[in-house]
Write a protein that holds these residues in place. Structure first.
Motif, mmCIF file in Angstrom:
data_model
loop_
_atom_site.group_PDB
_atom_site.id
_atom_site.type_symbol
_atom_site.label_atom_id
_atom_site.label_comp_id
_atom_site.label_asym_id
_atom_site.label_seq_id
_atom_site.Cartn_x
_atom_site.Cartn_y
_atom_site.Cartn_z
ATOM 1 N N TRP A 29 -3.993 -0.776 -18.555
ATOM 2 C CA TRP A 29 -4.823 -0.875 -17.213
ATOM 3 C C TRP A 29 -5.983 0.236 -17.139
ATOM 4 O O TRP A 29 -7.087 -0.127 -16.490
ATOM 5 N N THR B 77 3.086 7.536 -4.225
ATOM 6 C CA THR B 77 3.046 6.353 -3.907
ATOM 7 C C THR B 77 4.017 5.754 -2.771
ATOM 8 O O THR B 77 3.828 5.005 -1.898
ATOM 9 N N LEU C 62 -0.279 3.835 -9.780
ATOM 10 C CA LEU C 62 -0.334 2.515 -8.801
ATOM 11 C C LEU C 62 1.012 2.422 -8.357
ATOM 12 O O LEU C 62 2.063 2.295 -9.200
ATOM 13 N N LEU D 78 1.635 -0.791 -7.776
ATOM 14 C CA LEU D 78 1.807 -1.908 -8.456
ATOM 15 C C LEU D 78 2.670 -1.684 -9.902
ATOM 16 O O LEU D 78 3.613 -2.351 -10.095
ATOM 17 N N PHE E 236 -0.843 -7.959 -1.899
ATOM 18 C CA PHE E 236 0.028 -6.930 -2.855
ATOM 19 C C PHE E 236 1.111 -7.778 -3.380
ATOM 20 O O PHE E 236 1.549 -7.727 -4.310
ATOM 21 N N GLU F 287 -0.053 -9.770 -5.836
ATOM 22 C CA GLU F 287 -0.267 -8.935 -7.219
ATOM 23 C C GLU F 287 1.005 -8.697 -7.714
ATOM 24 O O GLU F 287 0.892 -8.707 -9.130
ATOM 25 N N ARG G 90 -6.106 -9.326 -12.854
ATOM 26 C CA ARG G 90 -4.865 -8.439 -11.918
ATOM 27 C C ARG G 90 -5.825 -7.270 -11.682
ATOM 28 O O ARG G 90 -5.492 -6.604 -10.478
ATOM 29 N N ASN H 34 -6.467 -5.979 -7.706
ATOM 30 C CA ASN H 34 -5.862 -4.530 -7.174
ATOM 31 C C ASN H 34 -6.962 -3.680 -6.804
ATOM 32 O O ASN H 34 -6.783 -2.917 -5.826
ATOM 33 N N ASN I 179 -8.202 -4.742 -3.324
ATOM 34 C CA ASN I 179 -7.204 -4.957 -2.330
ATOM 35 C C ASN I 179 -7.098 -3.257 -1.835
ATOM 36 O O ASN I 179 -7.247 -2.963 -0.592
ATOM 37 N N MET I 180 -7.082 -2.444 -2.922
ATOM 38 C CA MET I 180 -6.817 -1.086 -2.543
ATOM 39 C C MET I 180 -8.085 -0.326 -2.240
ATOM 40 O O MET I 180 -8.249 0.662 -1.208
#
Length: 312
Positions: free
Chosen positions: A8, A93, A170, A172, A246, A249, A263, A267, A270-271
């Motif tokens: 990631w 988180t 994250l 996620l 989310f 996601e 992906r 993300n 969105n964030m």
């Protein structure tokens, strides 16, 4: 899981996602400037502190400030390769999820409060005094925190590996690594919350229209009632939208039905954009539309200007 976070992070660097920090920083700065001003207006006025709607609004502002601060800290750390210990990442988180849920739940209560004020104008103050409102806000934060905190505790108890530092922190990735059964619980938690909040909001607005349709406040195209309803609808859409994204996601991550780059892009948008956007807009969609807050803010600014002139 370490391999997933490394991949990631490589995708973030490859697509230069750190550029998304620009809109995230701008939206966060707007929130951190406007929200404390409105909070000061509410807290400095004894009359406003006794109003249920302003107590609810202040709770939304507090939740928004907490969320954007934690969210930006996570984004900056991920963009610059700052690696947190896994337990600390989970706590951060969880705080982010709690702040998000607390804000959404309080917005739902604001709609219910508006309905109660219109439906029972004579009994409204007796049924919803400030003390009862504060108790409701404490309950909101407990409800918002119970599931994220429970997940963090469960992950720490079930994870018997040595503490390690994920490449990115994250929500996620944390939720995507807890297994199918726990992931199903996450989906149920968000689905039930979204359905209950949406049902309550739709019911209150439908009943509000039924109660007030003969009063004439809806006849003008640009009446205050129509504009207020539009502002509330836009704000609710902006707040609920990122939660639905989310959920998408989480589904894509668990099923692996989309490429890694897709992906990462979803993300990042969105964030960095969708989640901070409603927090930056809320002071203008909600706070400054209240005449009492607007007048109090002008009074505070006028006093400060007079104080500067007197000192000079």
């Amino acid at each position: 899981m370490p391999n997933v976070t490394e991949e990631w992070y490589d995708s973030l660097r490859g697509w230069r996602m750190e550029l998304f920090l620009i809109p995230a920083s701008v939206l966060t700065a707007l929130t951190l400037v406007a929200d404390p001003l409105l909070l000061a207006c509410i807290l400095c006025s004894r009359a406003l502190r006794q109003e249920t709607r302003y107590l609810l609004l202040s709770n939304v502002l507090v939740a928004d400030v907490l969320f954007v601060a934690v969210n930006l800290a996570i984004l900056v750390c991920n963009a610059h390769g700052v690696r947190m210990l896994r337990p600390f990442c989970d706590l951060v988180t969880a705080a982010s999820v709690t702040a998000y849920c607390g804000g959404v739940l309080t917005l739902t209560l604001m709609v219910a409060d508006t309905y109660a004020a219109v439906r029972w104008p004579l009994q409204y103050r007796a049924r919803l005094p400030p003390a009862r409102t504060r108790q409701a806000l404490v309950l909101v934060w407990l409800v918002a925190a119970v599931y994220p905190v429970s997940l963090v505790i469960a992950m720490e108890v079930l994870d018997d590996s040595a503490p390690w530092r994920p490449a990115v922190c994250l929500v996620l990735l944390s939720l995507g690594s807890i297994g199918r059964e726990a992931e199903a619980g996450v989906h149920v938690y968000y689905a039930v919350g979204a359905v209950l909040c949406s049902a309550l909001i739709l019911y209150c607005y439908a009943r509000l229209y039924a109660v007030t349709r003969t009063s004439g406040i809806w006849r003008s195209r640009y009446s205050r009632a129509r504009l207020t309803l539009l502002a509330h609808a836009v704000a609710l859409l902006l707040y609920f939208g990122p939660g639905l994204v989310f959920t998408l996601e989480l589904h894509l991550f668990s099923e692996g039905s989309a490429s890694q780059d897709v992906r990462v892009w979803i993300n990042a948008v969105n964030m960095n954009v969708l989640m901070p956007l409603p927090r930056a807009c809320a002071p203008f969609l909600y706070g400054l539309r209240y005449r009492d807050i607007h007048d109090t803010l002008l009074l505070l600014l006028r006093r400060r200007r007079l104080g500067q002139v007197t000192v000079a």
